[in-house]
Design an enzyme around this catalytic site. Structure first.
Site, mmCIF file in Angstrom:
data_model
loop_
_atom_site.group_PDB
_atom_site.id
_atom_site.type_symbol
_atom_site.label_atom_id
_atom_site.label_comp_id
_atom_site.label_asym_id
_atom_site.label_seq_id
_atom_site.Cartn_x
_atom_site.Cartn_y
_atom_site.Cartn_z
ATOM 1 C CD GLU A 60 35.030 11.148 15.345
ATOM 2 O OE1 GLU A 60 35.443 12.105 16.024
ATOM 3 O OE2 GLU A 60 35.435 10.918 14.196
ATOM 4 C CG ASP A 71 -1.763 1.227 1.368
ATOM 5 O OD1 ASP A 71 -1.758 2.059 0.452
ATOM 6 O OD2 ASP A 71 -2.436 1.363 2.409
ATOM 7 N NE ARG A 95 40.266 15.204 9.860
ATOM 8 C CZ ARG A 95 41.360 14.612 9.408
ATOM 9 N NH1 ARG A 95 42.460 15.341 9.194
ATOM 10 N NH2 ARG A 95 41.373 13.320 9.151
ATOM 11 C CG HIS A 122 33.268 13.594 7.291
ATOM 12 N ND1 HIS A 122 34.251 13.403 8.228
ATOM 13 C CD2 HIS A 122 32.491 14.593 7.779
ATOM 14 C CE1 HIS A 122 34.100 14.244 9.231
ATOM 15 N NE2 HIS A 122 33.026 14.971 8.987
ATOM 16 C CD GLU A 139 34.294 8.027 11.618
ATOM 17 O OE1 GLU A 139 34.858 7.749 10.548
ATOM 18 O OE2 GLU A 139 34.400 9.146 12.169
ATOM 19 C CD GLU A 171 36.880 13.793 4.551
ATOM 20 O OE1 GLU A 171 36.312 13.561 5.624
ATOM 21 O OE2 GLU A 171 38.095 14.080 4.465
ATOM 22 C CD GLU A 192 35.442 9.353 6.953
ATOM 23 O OE1 GLU A 192 35.328 10.323 7.746
ATOM 24 O OE2 GLU A 192 36.486 9.097 6.354
ATOM 25 N NE ARG A 201 36.234 17.730 7.475
ATOM 26 C CZ ARG A 201 36.499 16.730 8.311
ATOM 27 N NH1 ARG A 201 36.873 15.548 7.823
ATOM 28 N NH2 ARG A 201 36.388 16.894 9.609
ATOM 29 C CD GLU A 206 31.809 12.123 12.825
ATOM 30 O OE1 GLU A 206 33.035 12.356 12.851
ATOM 31 O OE2 GLU A 206 30.948 13.024 12.737
#
Length: 473
Positions: A215, A52, A341, A271, A222, A359, A131, A361, A133
């Protein structure tokens, strides 16, 4: 594990399966399931199962509710939590009225994005390495009423418990503290065995892991999961969430991937490492900045240019924007850099062409992984197609820049609210509609769903902090 329906049936027999559990993902990213006893399933059943569609939020109207689940034989795994042997099968959704893959099925949208990549001639495979967390709390209390807005999280690792009499045990005093959770050993890290149990369970269902650690925030962890193709990676996010939450439940804990559950401590990100390949060659490897190719730089340029548009899918909750604040390793400035970072796009230090990647972030786990990965890919492909220059790298600590300095440098920022992100998505929706990957109907449905279920309810509720600032006005 299986290539077709016949192999699924054979696998079920070999493993003495008693139930099949067919699962699919809704717009928000939540998993739904329906179970069948093994005796009621044959190869014909595995061609399509009715359900449904009107009972799933923001999907079908009541007068056109019949839909089909199309099992994916390649996606099966044994459920590690059920009392009886159960085989989980990922499903896509089929629209019987239009006789096509359902345009609101996130997994089908992700497949459309992969097809668009191949049809573009740019590449034949895109890899994602998310990644995710998460927090492992002892309890959560919530109350939402006309006269009260209240929540309370608790964890034995919380610095707020430094003076507390701990039920059934002593107060050891060993705690990571705010922003102190990165890599301390036990007893400061109190979740070693719990994370190990999660990892062992992930391996039971065929997932490969690598780094496992506490972390930065208190009660945060993580577990690194091996990258995969776009669909594999999104499927793995769903499996990871399922395992983390259920193992935590078994341990008497409660797990959350919520972006920012704790005020003043780091939040949960997702990330996303990405690279595009063609004919077995990594197209992101080259001789440019940090060993990247022009293709990779243009991909970065596309995602940065459309970052505010992509955010509606990658940072898909009102809570997402409480995470994107300077000082918590959650970049809100649309810039790129090597190893830095504080930039939205980071170029990890790697050895060898095969490992070259970018990457991003800013995404978080409130995102539907199928929609988030598809949106990132579409933005990056637009950058490649239009040779978008990402500009110069930003090597400085971007968290230290004032708003005036950010404006003077001409650097764009991520949206500050979900409303802003959705409005940017509506203004820039054409990049998602290429190749009919995201249809206009889906985009309008997504907009309405976000406003009705999150944006307006959140905007209409007073916040406890407002009573501190405004009650005596």
């Amino acid at each position: 594990m299986a290539k077709n329906a016949a192999e699924v049936i054979a696998f079920a027999k070999a493993n003495k399966i008693l139930f099949y559990d067919f699962r699919f993902t809704d717009i928000k990213g939540a998993w739904h399931h329906v179970s069948y006893h093994v005796d009621s399933v044959d190869e014909t059943t595995l061609k399509g199962l009715p359900f449904d569609g009107s009972s799933i939020p923001a999907w079908q109207p009541i007068h056109k509710s019949d839909m089909q689940l199309i099992p994916d034989p390649t996606s099966i795994f044994l459920d590690p939590f059920t009392a009886d042997p159960t085989l989980v099968v990922f499903c896509d959704v089929w629209d019987i009225y239009k006789n096509q893959a359902y345009e609101k099925c996130p997994r089908s949208i992700a497949k459309n994005a992969v097809k668009y990549l191949k049809d573009s001639g740019i590449g034949d495979t895109v890899y994602f390495g998310p990644e995710n967390e998460f927090f492992l709390f002892d309890s959560l209390k919530v109350r939402d009423a006309i006269n009260i807005q209240y929540y309370e999280l608790d964890s034995s690792e919380g610095i707020w418990n430094s003076h507390t009499d701990m039920p059934g045990s002593i107060n050891t005093g060993h705690r990571p503290g705010t922003k102190g959770g990165y890599f301390p050993v036990a007893p400061v890290d109190s979740q070693v065995d719990l994370r190990a149990d999660i990892v062992k369970t992930l391996h039971k269902i065929g997932m490969e892991t690598f780094v496992v650690h506490h972390e930065v925030a208190q009660a945060q962890g993580e577990i690194g999961v091996k990258f995969g193709t776009l669909i594999e990676a999104a499927d793995n996010v769903q499996k990871l969430k399922y395992v983390v939450k259920n193992v935590a439940h078994k341990w008497g804990k409660t797990a959350t991937f919520m972006p920012k559950p704790l005020y003043g401590d780091n939040g949960n990100g997702m990330h996303c490492h990405q690279s595009i390949w063609k004919d077995g060659k990594n197209l992101f490897a080259g001789n440019g900045y940090q060993g990247l190719s022009e293709t990779a730089m243009n991909y970065i340029g596309g995602v940065l240019k459309h970052g505010k548009t992509v955010a509606a899918f990658t940072n898909a909750s009102t809570n997402s924007y409480k995470r994107l604040l300077p000082g918590f390793e959650a970049p809100a400035i649309l810039a790129y850099s090597a190893q830095n970072r504080s930039a939205c796009a980071r170029i990890p230090f790697v050895s060898g062409e095969k490992a070259k990647r970018v990457e991003f972030r800013f995404p978080d786990s409130s995102a539907n992984p199928y929609l988030a990965f598809a949106a990132l890919l579409m933005a990056g492909l637009d950058g490649i197609q239009n040779k978008i220059d990402p500009g110069p790298p930003r090597e400085e600590d971007l968290f230290e820049l004032s708003l005036d300095e950010i404006r003077e440098k001409g650097i764009q920022q991520m949206p500050h609210t979900l409303r802003e992100a959705v409005e940017h998505m509506l203004a820039g929706k054409e990049i998602f509609k290429k190749g009919n990957v995201f249809t206009e109907e889906f985009i309008q449905t997504y907009k309405a769903y976000k406003f009705e279920t999150e944006i307006w309810p959140w905007e209409g509720r007073p916040h406890p902090f407002e009573f501190l600032t405004t009650y005596s006005c």
